[in-house]
Design an enzyme around this catalytic site. Sequence first.
Site, mmCIF file in Angstrom:
data_model
loop_
_atom_site.group_PDB
_atom_site.id
_atom_site.type_symbol
_atom_site.label_atom_id
_atom_site.label_comp_id
_atom_site.label_asym_id
_atom_site.label_seq_id
_atom_site.Cartn_x
_atom_site.Cartn_y
_atom_site.Cartn_z
ATOM 1 N N GLY A 1 -8.744 3.999 7.222
ATOM 2 C CA GLY A 1 -8.459 5.418 7.419
ATOM 3 C C GLY A 1 -6.992 5.715 7.672
ATOM 4 O O GLY A 1 -6.517 6.805 7.343
ATOM 5 N N GLY B 1 -2.744 4.015 8.111
ATOM 6 C CA GLY B 1 -1.788 2.919 8.068
ATOM 7 C C GLY B 1 -1.249 2.665 9.467
ATOM 8 O O GLY B 1 -1.478 3.450 10.399
ATOM 9 N N MET C 1 -9.050 8.311 0.172
ATOM 10 C CA MET C 1 -9.907 8.646 1.326
ATOM 11 C C MET C 1 -10.468 10.050 1.169
ATOM 12 O O MET C 1 -9.773 10.947 0.687
ATOM 13 C CB MET C 1 -9.072 8.609 2.606
ATOM 14 C CG MET C 1 -8.345 7.311 2.819
ATOM 15 S SD MET C 1 -7.368 7.392 4.323
ATOM 16 C CE MET C 1 -6.481 5.845 4.217
ATOM 17 N N ASP D 1 -4.826 3.781 -1.731
ATOM 18 C CA ASP D 1 -5.886 4.090 -0.774
ATOM 19 C C ASP D 1 -6.405 5.503 -0.965
ATOM 20 O O ASP D 1 -5.707 6.476 -0.657
ATOM 21 C CB ASP D 1 -5.345 3.935 0.649
ATOM 22 C CG ASP D 1 -5.069 2.479 0.985
ATOM 23 O OD1 ASP D 1 -6.022 1.692 0.968
ATOM 24 O OD2 ASP D 1 -3.897 2.141 1.242
ATOM 25 N N HIS E 1 -1.260 -1.197 -4.241
ATOM 26 C CA HIS E 1 -2.538 -0.881 -3.592
ATOM 27 C C HIS E 1 -2.599 0.623 -3.298
ATOM 28 O O HIS E 1 -1.695 1.179 -2.681
ATOM 29 C CB HIS E 1 -2.635 -1.698 -2.302
ATOM 30 C CG HIS E 1 -3.918 -1.559 -1.556
ATOM 31 N ND1 HIS E 1 -5.048 -2.283 -1.868
ATOM 32 C CD2 HIS E 1 -4.268 -0.775 -0.502
ATOM 33 C CE1 HIS E 1 -6.026 -1.972 -1.031
ATOM 34 N NE2 HIS E 1 -5.577 -1.046 -0.194
ATOM 35 N N SER F 1 0.846 -1.198 0.000
ATOM 36 C CA SER F 1 0.000 0.000 0.000
ATOM 37 C C SER F 1 0.876 1.242 0.000
ATOM 38 O O SER F 1 1.684 1.455 0.910
ATOM 39 C CB SER F 1 -0.889 0.015 1.240
ATOM 40 O OG SER F 1 -1.378 1.325 1.430
ATOM 41 N N MET G 1 -12.090 4.576 -0.215
ATOM 42 C CA MET G 1 -12.750 4.764 1.081
ATOM 43 C C MET G 1 -13.476 6.098 1.017
ATOM 44 O O MET G 1 -13.097 7.082 1.660
ATOM 45 C CB MET G 1 -11.698 4.748 2.189
ATOM 46 C CG MET G 1 -11.199 3.351 2.508
ATOM 47 S SD MET G 1 -9.598 3.353 3.309
ATOM 48 C CE MET G 1 -8.548 3.423 1.874
ATOM 49 N N HIS H 1 -8.401 1.204 -3.839
ATOM 50 C CA HIS H 1 -9.303 0.990 -2.697
ATOM 51 C C HIS H 1 -9.938 2.327 -2.342
ATOM 52 O O HIS H 1 -9.280 3.205 -1.784
ATOM 53 C CB HIS H 1 -8.480 0.414 -1.532
ATOM 54 C CG HIS H 1 -9.233 0.252 -0.256
ATOM 55 N ND1 HIS H 1 -8.602 0.054 0.953
ATOM 56 C CD2 HIS H 1 -10.561 0.250 0.022
ATOM 57 C CE1 HIS H 1 -9.502 -0.061 1.908
ATOM 58 N NE2 HIS H 1 -10.701 0.063 1.373
ATOM 59 N N ASP I 1 -6.464 -6.450 4.288
ATOM 60 C CA ASP I 1 -5.800 -5.148 4.332
ATOM 61 C C ASP I 1 -5.819 -4.589 5.753
ATOM 62 O O ASP I 1 -6.895 -4.347 6.306
ATOM 63 C CB ASP I 1 -6.577 -4.221 3.372
ATOM 64 C CG ASP I 1 -6.000 -2.827 3.269
ATOM 65 O OD1 ASP I 1 -4.920 -2.571 3.811
ATOM 66 O OD2 ASP I 1 -6.661 -1.991 2.612
ATOM 67 N N MET J 1 -11.287 -5.782 5.488
ATOM 68 C CA MET J 1 -10.480 -4.860 6.281
ATOM 69 C C MET J 1 -10.160 -5.521 7.621
ATOM 70 O O MET J 1 -11.066 -5.945 8.343
ATOM 71 C CB MET J 1 -11.242 -3.547 6.535
ATOM 72 C CG MET J 1 -11.389 -2.647 5.330
ATOM 73 S SD MET J 1 -9.845 -2.279 4.463
ATOM 74 C CE MET J 1 -8.846 -1.535 5.754
HETATM 75 C C1 DX5 Z 1 -6.138 1.603 5.695
HETATM 76 C C2 DX5 Z 1 -5.747 1.265 4.292
HETATM 77 C C3 DX5 Z 1 -4.641 0.304 4.191
HETATM 78 C C4 DX5 Z 1 -3.375 0.742 4.854
HETATM 79 C C5 DX5 Z 1 -2.763 -0.498 5.406
HETATM 80 O O1 DX5 Z 1 -7.287 2.339 5.676
HETATM 81 O O2 DX5 Z 1 -6.845 0.715 3.578
HETATM 82 O O3 DX5 Z 1 -4.403 -0.094 2.845
HETATM 83 O O4 DX5 Z 1 -2.471 1.395 4.014
HETATM 84 O O5 DX5 Z 1 -1.683 -0.117 6.171
HETATM 85 P P1 DX5 Z 1 -0.916 -1.090 7.158
HETATM 86 O O6 DX5 Z 1 -0.420 -2.244 6.364
HETATM 87 O O7 DX5 Z 1 0.166 -0.196 7.642
HETATM 88 O O8 DX5 Z 1 -1.894 -1.484 8.222
HETATM 89 ZN ZN ZN Z 2 -6.412 -0.214 1.577
#
Ligand code: DX5
Ligand code: ZN
Length: 216
Positions: free
Chosen positions: A142, A144, A37, A35, A33, A8, A68, A66, A175, A137
Amino acid sequence: MSHLVAPSLLSANFLNLEKDIEMLNRSEADWIHLDIMDGVFVPNISFGFPILNLLKKSAKKPLDVHLMIVQPEKFVSEIAATGAYMMNVHYEACTHLHRVVNEIKKHGMKAGVTLNPHTPVLLLEDIINDLDMVLLMSVNPGFGGQKFIENSVEKVEVLKELILRKNTQTLIQVDGGVNLDTGKRLVDAGADVLVAGNFVFAANDPIQTIHELKSL
Ligand code: DX5
Ligand code: ZN
């Protein structure tokens, strides 16, 4: 099929994304990947189309987007125009999920549906045959670097059973909080695609870390 790894980009160095994309291009990563948001569906804002459109030029791996965001159906053609391979929308954000999934496919992309940690897998029973992938999830979306929610392993098992019972080829992606320990347990439970952000980008040697995730 051995499992896929999709780092990601959320945990990459945004001041030097090109360097991180080049690293991913050289690595064993299968997909990248991304993300997106909106500060409404999730309590954070990440990046949008200007970045996605730049990535298309330098990334040599399929883009796994992805979303969100609320009302993801508004952006199907824009996401398709970024060259995305997979478009994931949240179950919780789509009143007319069947229509959105069909729109995604009509635009030439694979269709993924994402479930928040509290959303039961069996709610997908009547649409699973239309899905290319389900993204579970394993943290609240939201951010990492959050802690893995243990119940996610059981959700993978329940989803795998559903997929076998319905005789589909739907992939299972997970994820959030993925590392070598949680990743191994997820793959053993039936996960096909592991997303990892912090674990890859905070590592001293991300290429080696991706290799280790691939070797689970
Ligand atoms: C969180 C994201 C993830 C995130 C995962 O909302 O959808 O893709 O980047 O991060 P890690 O692997 O650090 O939990
Ligand atoms: Zn994600």
